[in-house]
Write an enzyme that holds these catalytic residues in place. Structure first.
Site, PDB file in Angstrom:
ATOM      1  N   MET A  46       1.044  -1.337   0.120  1.00 18.03           N
ATOM      2  CA  MET A  46       0.272  -0.125   0.355  1.00 18.03           C
ATOM      3  C   MET A  46       0.889   1.020   0.536  1.00 18.03           C
ATOM      4  SD  MET A  46      -3.575  -0.718   2.569  1.00 18.03           S
ATOM      5  CE  MET A  46      -2.891  -0.854   3.433  1.00 18.03           C
ATOM      6  N   GLY A  52      11.101  -2.744   5.991  1.00 15.60           N
ATOM      7  CA  GLY A  52       9.825  -3.954   5.958  1.00 15.60           C
ATOM      8  C   GLY A  52       9.923  -4.354   4.488  1.00 15.60           C
ATOM      9  N   HIS A  53       9.087  -3.251   3.450  1.00 12.00           N
ATOM     10  CA  HIS A  53       8.740  -3.393   1.870  1.00 12.00           C
ATOM     11  C   HIS A  53       9.866  -4.215   1.193  1.00 12.00           C
ATOM     12  CE1 HIS A  53       5.495  -1.300   3.888  1.00 12.00           C
ATOM     13  NE2 HIS A  53       4.294  -1.332   3.525  1.00 12.00           N
ATOM     14  N   LYS A 165       5.339  -9.888   9.509  1.00 14.18           N
ATOM     15  CA  LYS A 165       4.288  -8.866  10.375  1.00 14.18           C
ATOM     16  C   LYS A 165       2.980  -8.844  10.458  1.00 14.18           C
ATOM     17  CE  LYS A 165       3.366  -4.394  11.147  1.00 14.18           C
ATOM     18  NZ  LYS A 165       1.934  -4.079  11.090  1.00 14.18           N
ATOM     19  N   ASP A 166       1.967  -9.205   8.879  1.00 14.86           N
ATOM     20  CA  ASP A 166       0.740  -9.314   9.494  1.00 14.86           C
ATOM     21  C   ASP A 166       0.542 -10.710   8.668  1.00 14.86           C
ATOM     22  OD1 ASP A 166      -0.236  -6.107   8.009  1.00 14.86           O
ATOM     23  OD2 ASP A 166       1.500  -6.597   7.178  1.00 14.86           O
ATOM     24  N   ARG A 203       2.287   3.149   8.833  1.00 18.41           N
ATOM     25  CA  ARG A 203       1.412   3.897  10.353  1.00 18.41           C
ATOM     26  C   ARG A 203       1.850   4.427  11.406  1.00 18.41           C
ATOM     27  NH1 ARG A 203      -2.351  -0.442   8.371  1.00 18.41           N
ATOM     28  NH2 ARG A 203      -4.398   0.673   7.791  1.00 18.41           N
TER      29      ARG A 203
HETATM   30  P1  AMP Z   1       1.409  -2.786   3.319  1.00 14.07           P
HETATM   31  O1  AMP Z   1       2.080  -2.354   2.868  1.00 14.07           O
HETATM   32  O2  AMP Z   1       1.822  -2.454   4.941  1.00 14.07           O
HETATM   33  O3  AMP Z   1       0.360  -3.226   3.144  1.00 14.07           O
HETATM   34  O4  AMP Z   1       2.379  -4.045   3.424  1.00 14.07           O
HETATM   35  C1  AMP Z   1       2.284  -4.624   2.511  1.00 14.07           C
HETATM   36  C2  AMP Z   1       3.573  -5.781   2.676  1.00 14.07           C
HETATM   37  O5  AMP Z   1       4.935  -5.676   2.949  1.00 14.07           O
HETATM   38  C3  AMP Z   1       2.823  -6.832   3.149  1.00 14.07           C
HETATM   39  O6  AMP Z   1       2.681  -7.551   2.828  1.00 14.07           O
HETATM   40  C4  AMP Z   1       3.196  -7.358   4.960  1.00 14.07           C
HETATM   41  O7  AMP Z   1       3.035  -7.876   5.597  1.00 14.07           O
HETATM   42  C5  AMP Z   1       4.690  -6.437   4.262  1.00 14.07           C
HETATM   43  N1  AMP Z   1       5.111  -5.691   5.582  1.00 14.07           N
HETATM   44  C6  AMP Z   1       4.896  -4.898   6.299  1.00 14.07           C
HETATM   45  N2  AMP Z   1       5.622  -4.083   7.254  1.00 14.07           N
HETATM   46  C7  AMP Z   1       6.822  -4.991   7.065  1.00 14.07           C
HETATM   47  C8  AMP Z   1       7.505  -5.583   7.962  1.00 14.07           C
HETATM   48  N3  AMP Z   1       7.736  -4.296   9.175  1.00 14.07           N
HETATM   49  N4  AMP Z   1       8.495  -7.006   8.009  1.00 14.07           N
HETATM   50  C9  AMP Z   1       8.191  -7.526   6.926  1.00 14.07           C
HETATM   51  N5  AMP Z   1       7.053  -6.828   6.044  1.00 14.07           N
HETATM   52  C10 AMP Z   1       6.448  -5.958   6.255  1.00 14.07           C
END
Ligand code: AMP
Length: 295
Positions: A46, A52-53, A165-166, A203
């Site tokens: 997103m 992490g990403h 993480k999710d 966030r």
């Molecule tokens: P999001 O942009 O938050 O929807 O996350 C996109 C992807 O990045 C999802 O697969 C999340 O689980 C992963 N993600 C988000 N935060 C982390 C993190 N701290 N460590 C590893 N993967 C992450």
């Protein structure tokens, strides 16, 4: 594809045109392979990217020939009173970060094109999507499963990378990929954390300095459950109590849940085991954070 930047399609048609040469290993293929078909790796996000990403992209880069990321703040997965409008966004920064990580294609769907007027279908996942996040965010996983399956259809990757993480989201995705026979391999990547243990999250930027300090109670609570389990405590209730005790030290922190459940099914079990996982959701002011750890 190019060293200077990634292609940035905004429509499914454009994306498919860019990826078409990579689909086969025939004479028109853009990649000279030793017979094997190029492997397309996909990292859905997103945006408002952090390390992490980037860990997901690096993993995809290491394992695949073509790396596609997507940036889409999916309105379907936000409830009416949630933070869709205030969710952080910075496309230029994200593009620069993805280019540095050698992402070939950054798919940034145009909302109106991706969900055209009249679109009226959804992917609904069963029991694994019901507790925890599913209970506190009704419709959330329906939105996630729907958009992820649409993205899978658009990109048609061989492998897709998701963060631990999710955790519940990861299980929801594994479930519908299995159930709907979607030909994609799902790879889980461990959670990347800040130095003090807080899981990286887009966030986090919305936390005030005081809330950021308090947010340390999330990993601290999970570590307390882990330590108690390592010391021989197997009652899920006692492990949950240990987490709540830590979070209670921060009176401003409001707990949605602190649960020890089966890692794959998300079902509660009276006795915790090595297959259990601790998951928490905590609100700090207007920001809701989630985290989890294996026991
Ligand atoms: P999001 O942009 O938050 O929807 O996350 C996109 C992807 O990045 C999802 O697969 C999340 O689980 C992963 N993600 C988000 N935060 C982390 C993190 N701290 N460590 C590893 N993967 C992450």
């Amino acid at each position: 594809m190019s060293d200077t930047g990634s292609a940035v399609p905004t429509t499914v048609t454009e994306l498919r045109r860019i990826l078409a040469p990579y689909r086969g290993s025939g004479s028109g293929s853009a990649i000279r392979m030793t017979g094997a078909a190029p492997r397309i790796g996909f990292v859905p996000t997103m945006g408002y990217l952090h390390e992490g990403h980037v860990a997901l992209v690096h993993r995809a880069r290491a394992e695949c020939d073509v790396v596609v990321a997507s940036i889409f703040v999916n309105p379907l997965q936000f409830g009416a009173n949630e933070d869709f409008a205030s969710y952080p966004r910075d496309l230029d920064r994200d593009r620069a970060l993805l280019a540095r990580a050698h992402t070939d294609v950054v798919f940034v769907p145009d909302g109106a094109e991706f969900y055209p007027p009249g679109a009226d279908s959804a992917v609904v996942v069963g029991s694994v999507a019901e507790p925890l996040e599913g209970a506190f965010r009704p419709g959330h996983f329906r939105g996630v499963a729907t958009v992820v399956s649409m993205l899978f259809n658009a990109v048609q990757p061989h492998v897709a990378y998701f963060g631990e993480k999710d955790w519940q989201q990861l299980q929801v995705i594994r479930q519908f990929v299995r159930d709907l026979h979607i030909p994609v391999e799902i790879v889980a990547v461990p959670t990347v954390r800040e130095r003090d243990g807080l899981a990286m999250s887009s966030r986090n930027v919305r936390l005030s300095p005081a809330e950021r300090e308090r947010a340390r109670c999330l990993p601290a609570a999970l570590e307390a459950a882990r330590a108690a389990f390592a010391a021989g405590e197997t009652s899920s209730h006692a492990l949950e109590r240990a987490m709540l005790d830590i979070i209670a030290r921060e009176p401003e922190a409001k707990v949605d849940y602190a649960a020890v459940v089966d890692a794959a099914t998300l079902r509660p079990a009276r006795e915790a085991s090595a297959q259990s996982r601790a998951l928490i959701a905590v609100r700090l002011g207007r920001v809701r954070l989630i985290d989890n750890m294996g026991l």
